[in-house]
Write a protein that holds these residues in place. Structure first.
Motif, PDB file in Angstrom:
ATOM      1  N   GLU A 177      -6.392  10.518   1.630  1.00 54.40           N
ATOM      2  CA  GLU A 177      -6.936  10.580   0.269  1.00 54.40           C
ATOM      3  C   GLU A 177      -5.818  10.623  -0.766  1.00 54.40           C
ATOM      4  O   GLU A 177      -5.898   9.990  -1.811  1.00 54.40           O
ATOM      5  CB  GLU A 177      -7.841  11.806   0.104  1.00 54.40           C
ATOM      6  N   GLU A 178      -4.782  11.371  -0.497  1.00 59.34           N
ATOM      7  CA  GLU A 178      -3.653  11.469  -1.415  1.00 59.34           C
ATOM      8  C   GLU A 178      -2.949  10.122  -1.565  1.00 59.34           C
ATOM      9  O   GLU A 178      -2.520   9.742  -2.652  1.00 59.34           O
ATOM     10  CB  GLU A 178      -2.663  12.546  -0.964  1.00 59.34           C
ATOM     11  N   LEU A 179      -2.821   9.385  -0.467  1.00 62.33           N
ATOM     12  CA  LEU A 179      -2.195   8.066  -0.536  1.00 62.33           C
ATOM     13  C   LEU A 179      -3.025   7.087  -1.360  1.00 62.33           C
ATOM     14  O   LEU A 179      -2.484   6.231  -2.059  1.00 62.33           O
ATOM     15  CB  LEU A 179      -1.956   7.500   0.866  1.00 62.33           C
ATOM     16  N   LYS A 180      -4.332   7.221  -1.333  1.00 59.73           N
ATOM     17  CA  LYS A 180      -5.202   6.362  -2.132  1.00 59.73           C
ATOM     18  C   LYS A 180      -5.003   6.629  -3.627  1.00 59.73           C
ATOM     19  O   LYS A 180      -5.096   5.732  -4.453  1.00 59.73           O
ATOM     20  CB  LYS A 180      -6.664   6.581  -1.757  1.00 59.73           C
ATOM     21  N   LYS A 181      -4.716   7.877  -3.989  1.00 58.59           N
ATOM     22  CA  LYS A 181      -4.516   8.260  -5.383  1.00 58.59           C
ATOM     23  C   LYS A 181      -3.126   7.910  -5.908  1.00 58.59           C
ATOM     24  O   LYS A 181      -2.906   7.890  -7.107  1.00 58.59           O
ATOM     25  CB  LYS A 181      -4.703   9.766  -5.543  1.00 58.59           C
ATOM     26  N   PHE A 182      -2.217   7.627  -5.003  1.00 53.52           N
ATOM     27  CA  PHE A 182      -0.816   7.429  -5.377  1.00 53.52           C
ATOM     28  C   PHE A 182      -0.634   6.175  -6.230  1.00 53.52           C
ATOM     29  O   PHE A 182      -1.157   5.109  -5.935  1.00 53.52           O
ATOM     30  CB  PHE A 182       0.056   7.325  -4.123  1.00 53.52           C
ATOM     31  N   HIS A 183       0.111   6.334  -7.322  1.00 58.97           N
ATOM     32  CA  HIS A 183       0.519   5.219  -8.176  1.00 58.97           C
ATOM     33  C   HIS A 183       2.030   5.291  -8.311  1.00 58.97           C
ATOM     34  O   HIS A 183       2.555   6.286  -8.812  1.00 58.97           O
ATOM     35  CB  HIS A 183      -0.103   5.320  -9.563  1.00 58.97           C
ATOM     36  N   PRO A 184       2.739   4.260  -7.880  1.00 54.94           N
ATOM     37  CA  PRO A 184       4.199   4.319  -7.973  1.00 54.94           C
ATOM     38  C   PRO A 184       4.652   4.369  -9.432  1.00 54.94           C
ATOM     39  O   PRO A 184       3.992   3.819 -10.312  1.00 54.94           O
ATOM     40  CB  PRO A 184       4.657   3.030  -7.296  1.00 54.94           C
ATOM     41  N   SER A 185       5.744   5.041  -9.653  1.00 62.33           N
ATOM     42  CA  SER A 185       6.274   5.115 -11.012  1.00 62.33           C
ATOM     43  C   SER A 185       6.923   3.775 -11.366  1.00 62.33           C
ATOM     44  O   SER A 185       7.289   2.988 -10.491  1.00 62.33           O
ATOM     45  CB  SER A 185       7.298   6.243 -11.126  1.00 62.33           C
ATOM     46  N   LEU A 186       7.039   3.545 -12.666  1.00 60.99           N
ATOM     47  CA  LEU A 186       7.634   2.298 -13.117  1.00 60.99           C
ATOM     48  C   LEU A 186       9.121   2.260 -12.763  1.00 60.99           C
ATOM     49  O   LEU A 186       9.809   3.278 -12.796  1.00 60.99           O
ATOM     50  CB  LEU A 186       7.491   2.156 -14.631  1.00 60.99           C
ATOM     51  N   ALA A 225      10.016   0.489 -17.246  1.00 61.85           N
ATOM     52  CA  ALA A 225       9.754   1.602 -18.159  1.00 61.85           C
ATOM     53  C   ALA A 225      10.437   1.347 -19.499  1.00 61.85           C
ATOM     54  O   ALA A 225       9.849   1.564 -20.562  1.00 61.85           O
ATOM     55  CB  ALA A 225      10.239   2.910 -17.552  1.00 61.85           C
ATOM     56  N   GLU A 226      11.655   0.873 -19.457  1.00 59.98           N
ATOM     57  CA  GLU A 226      12.395   0.569 -20.680  1.00 59.98           C
ATOM     58  C   GLU A 226      11.664  -0.490 -21.501  1.00 59.98           C
ATOM     59  O   GLU A 226      11.505  -0.357 -22.712  1.00 59.98           O
ATOM     60  CB  GLU A 226      13.795   0.092 -20.320  1.00 59.98           C
ATOM     61  N   ASP A 227      11.203  -1.536 -20.855  1.00 60.89           N
ATOM     62  CA  ASP A 227      10.460  -2.591 -21.547  1.00 60.89           C
ATOM     63  C   ASP A 227       9.184  -2.044 -22.162  1.00 60.89           C
ATOM     64  O   ASP A 227       8.837  -2.372 -23.302  1.00 60.89           O
ATOM     65  CB  ASP A 227      10.116  -3.740 -20.590  1.00 60.89           C
ATOM     66  N   ALA A 228       8.483  -1.210 -21.429  1.00 59.26           N
ATOM     67  CA  ALA A 228       7.236  -0.633 -21.931  1.00 59.26           C
ATOM     68  C   ALA A 228       7.497   0.232 -23.159  1.00 59.26           C
ATOM     69  O   ALA A 228       6.720   0.219 -24.118  1.00 59.26           O
ATOM     70  CB  ALA A 228       6.557   0.186 -20.846  1.00 59.26           C
TER      71      ALA A 228
END
Length: 57
Positions: free
Chosen positions: A6-15, A20-23
């Motif tokens: 369940e935790e792996l399903k919720k995981f979103h990798p960071s930019l 991140a700089e572009d954003a």
């Protein structure tokens, strides 16, 4: 107990740093400098208007 599936399903990798700089740079942020420039410009406009009125009288 932690359900790892369940935790792996919720995981979103960071930019990535570059992503991140572009954003960040694509956003228009108003900072203190922008606010001060606007205030100064408004005050200059008020003075200009005041002196124009004085000249017309």
């Amino acid at each position: 107990m932690i359900n790892y599936e369940e935790e792996l399903k919720k995981f979103h990798p960071s930019l990535d740093v570059n992503e991140a700089e572009d954003a960040i740079y694509k956003r228009e942020f108003t900072d203190v400098t922008d606010i001060l420039k606007e205030i100064i410009q408004e005050e200059r406009n008020k003075k200009t208007d005041f002196f124009r009125k004085q000249d017309n009288q």
